[in-house]
Design a protein around this motif. Structure first.
Motif, short mmCIF file in Angstrom:
data_model
loop_
_atom_site.label_atom_id
_atom_site.label_comp_id
_atom_site.label_asym_id
_atom_site.label_seq_id
_atom_site.Cartn_x
_atom_site.Cartn_y
_atom_site.Cartn_z
N CYS A 24 3.44 79.03 -20.04
CA CYS A 24 4.36 79.74 -19.14
C CYS A 24 3.72 79.94 -17.76
N LEU A 25 2.41 80.24 -17.73
CA LEU A 25 1.74 80.56 -16.47
C LEU A 25 1.73 79.40 -15.50
N ARG A 26 1.69 78.19 -16.04
CA ARG A 26 1.69 77.00 -15.17
C ARG A 26 2.88 77.04 -14.20
N CYS A 27 4.06 77.42 -14.69
CA CYS A 27 5.28 77.33 -13.86
C CYS A 27 5.77 78.67 -13.35
N HIS A 28 5.13 79.75 -13.76
CA HIS A 28 5.60 81.07 -13.33
C HIS A 28 4.60 81.78 -12.43
N THR A 29 3.44 81.15 -12.14
CA THR A 29 2.46 81.74 -11.23
C THR A 29 1.95 80.64 -10.28
N THR A 30 0.96 80.99 -9.46
CA THR A 30 0.44 80.03 -8.47
C THR A 30 -0.96 79.54 -8.83
N GLY A 31 -1.07 78.23 -8.99
CA GLY A 31 -2.39 77.61 -9.15
C GLY A 31 -3.10 77.91 -10.44
N TYR A 32 -2.35 78.28 -11.47
CA TYR A 32 -2.99 78.62 -12.74
C TYR A 32 -3.85 77.45 -13.24
N GLY A 33 -5.09 77.74 -13.62
CA GLY A 33 -5.99 76.71 -14.15
C GLY A 33 -6.62 75.85 -13.07
N GLN A 34 -6.39 76.18 -11.80
CA GLN A 34 -7.00 75.42 -10.71
C GLN A 34 -7.80 76.34 -9.81
N LYS A 35 -8.64 75.74 -8.96
CA LYS A 35 -9.54 76.52 -8.11
C LYS A 35 -8.81 77.57 -7.26
N GLY A 36 -9.23 78.81 -7.38
CA GLY A 36 -8.64 79.88 -6.58
C GLY A 36 -7.31 80.40 -7.12
N GLY A 37 -6.79 79.74 -8.17
CA GLY A 37 -5.47 80.08 -8.68
C GLY A 37 -5.43 81.33 -9.56
N PHE A 38 -4.22 81.63 -10.06
CA PHE A 38 -3.99 82.85 -10.85
C PHE A 38 -4.86 82.91 -12.11
N GLN A 39 -5.42 84.08 -12.37
CA GLN A 39 -6.22 84.34 -13.58
C GLN A 39 -5.54 85.46 -14.36
N PRO A 40 -5.10 85.18 -15.59
CA PRO A 40 -4.38 86.21 -16.36
C PRO A 40 -5.27 87.37 -16.80
N ALA A 41 -4.62 88.45 -17.22
CA ALA A 41 -5.33 89.64 -17.71
C ALA A 41 -6.32 89.23 -18.78
N GLY A 42 -7.50 89.84 -18.74
CA GLY A 42 -8.51 89.58 -19.76
C GLY A 42 -9.46 88.44 -19.41
N THR A 43 -9.27 87.80 -18.25
CA THR A 43 -10.18 86.72 -17.87
C THR A 43 -11.51 87.30 -17.39
N THR A 44 -12.61 86.78 -17.93
CA THR A 44 -13.92 87.26 -17.51
C THR A 44 -14.78 86.06 -17.10
N ASN A 45 -15.77 86.30 -16.25
CA ASN A 45 -16.70 85.23 -15.89
C ASN A 45 -17.84 85.18 -16.91
N LYS A 46 -18.81 84.30 -16.64
CA LYS A 46 -19.89 84.11 -17.62
C LYS A 46 -20.68 85.39 -17.88
N LYS A 47 -20.74 86.24 -16.85
CA LYS A 47 -21.49 87.50 -17.01
C LYS A 47 -20.66 88.59 -17.66
N GLY A 48 -19.40 88.24 -18.00
CA GLY A 48 -18.54 89.22 -18.67
C GLY A 48 -17.77 90.11 -17.71
N LYS A 49 -17.83 89.82 -16.43
CA LYS A 49 -17.12 90.63 -15.44
C LYS A 49 -15.64 90.23 -15.41
N ASP A 50 -14.77 91.23 -15.30
CA ASP A 50 -13.32 90.98 -15.25
C ASP A 50 -12.96 90.31 -13.92
N ILE A 51 -12.39 89.11 -14.01
CA ILE A 51 -12.01 88.40 -12.77
C ILE A 51 -10.51 88.10 -12.75
N SER A 52 -9.75 88.90 -13.53
CA SER A 52 -8.30 88.64 -13.57
C SER A 52 -7.65 89.02 -12.23
#
Ligand code: HEC
Ligand code: HEC
Ligand code: HEC
Length: 278
Positions: free
Chosen positions: A94-122
């Protein structure tokens, strides 16, 4: 005392540098970033395209994220066998067509997304100031992010040709671009399900930017003087429309099919390259 003098000379040097730099228009021009990256719709508001942003914010494309919430559009969801009580706001398909740039550089990050250090980057969600969480400007105006052509627009103060921005990845094949979502093989809302999902480009295009009433006394200077000239020009991407990217969801991750991407960064050329429809 010595310290104070040193500080004073530093201040003086900076003042000279700033004044000197201001006289040199070319030095002030921003450099065009090589690799494209999504920047979000908010960047287009505030000084350049306020009426477009305001109109978009009030339009259906400015509310696409909301449709993924439970209880929204119950009938429509039932018709395509989606669960109307389910929360789809973190579902990659759903996110591919309902948000901007999902899964691509700089694009939308859904709730619960964390980086390698565990920091919330949603991505932040703000109904008052929608940004990456909706179908924003960059889903229609550029192949892979706004960072590059935004610089062209700024450096020329809007006086550019379509070909000038195509060099940096901006596409003008609008009728083609809509099918990244509308009638795409991955949307549940196909014309075969209901007549209202049929896609007539001219009719729909007229509804995308209803900007007239958003022009005020304060933003008259944002009227695009060169828009009519550009409309007469036929860009390369209009003559030969670009490929439409196809994708799959594999183990909860979006995977774009490499041979369907319309724009890619070429390591050897150190530049972006367009791929046209065959
Ligand atoms: C390939 C792109 C694509 C995907 C994937 C997609 N959608 Fe959509 N969705 C669309 C488009 C385009 C429309 C608008 C269709 C129209 O009005 O013609 C839409 C419309 C909707 C609507 C409103 C329908 C109505 O008639 O009111 C809902 C609700 C919705 N989508 C939910 C979802 C959910 C939930 C998912 C994931 C399971 C999803 N979509 C996946 C492109 C997509
Ligand atoms: C759903 C796709 C879509 C979205 C989202 C979208 N646009 Fe557009 N935009 C279009 C289309 C189609 C045109 C051409 C309209 C026409 O020719 O009548 C256009 C035209 C424009 C133009 C005039 C271009 C020129 O020729 O100089 C500007 C500026 C613009 N859009 C800005 C924006 C901004 C800013 C946003 C986000 C706030 C945005 N658009 C979001 C589809 C979109
Ligand atoms: C990234 C996906 C995406 C792209 C690209 C896209 N749309 Fe949409 N569009 C949607 C979704 C999702 C909706 C559903 C909004 C709703 O039902 O509230 C929608 C709804 C609309 C609507 C409102 C429904 C209506 O007919 O009143 C119009 C108009 C529209 N799109 C036109 C366009 C045009 C024209 C283009 C291409 C220039 C385009 N869209 C590109 C996802 C997209």
């Amino acid at each position: 005392m010595v310290k104070a003098l040193r500080l004073l000379s530093l201040v003086l040097i900076s003042v000279v540098m700033i004044l000197g730099g201001a006289g040199d228009a070319d030095a002030k021009k921003k450099k065009i970033p090589k690799k494209p990256k999504f920047v979000g719709a908010v960047k287009c508001n505030g000084s350049c395209h306020d009426p477009y942003y305001q109109a978009w914010k009030d339009s259906p494309h400015g509310h696409t994220y909301t449709l993924l919430k439970p209880g929204e559009r119950v009938e429509a969801k039932k018709r395509v066998k989606l669960d109307p009580e389910k929360d789809y706001t973190t579902n990659p398909l759903c996110l591919r067509c309902h948000t901007t740039g999902y899964g691509q550089k700089g694009g939308f990050q859904p709730a619960g997304t964390t980086n390698k250090k565990g920091k919330d980057i949603s991505s932040p969600i703000d109904p008052k100031e929608p940004n990456l969480e909706q179908v924003g400007c960059e889903m229609c105006h550029s192949v892979a992010g706004g960072g590059q052509f935004r610089v062209v627009m700024k450096n020329t103060k809007g006086d550019f040709k379509k070909s000038d921005t195509e060099k940096y990845g901006q596409r003008w094949d609008y009728s083609n671009v809509c099918t990244r979502c509308h009638t795409h093989r991955n949307t549940p809302f196909q014309p075969t399900v209901h007549d209202k999902y049929k896609f007539n480009f001219e009719e729909r295009k007229a509804k995308v930017h209803q900007i007239e009433k958003y022009f005020t006394e304060d933003n008259q200077d944002q009227k695009l003087e060169k828009k009519e000239d550009r409309a007469k020009e036929e860009g390369q991407t209009q003559k030969t429309p670009l490929r439409i990217e196809d994708f799959e969801i594999v183990e909860g991750k979006i995977k774009f099919k490499e041979d369907t991407l319309p724009y890619k960064y070429d390591k050897k050329k150190k530049d972006g390259v367009f791929f046209y429809k065959k």
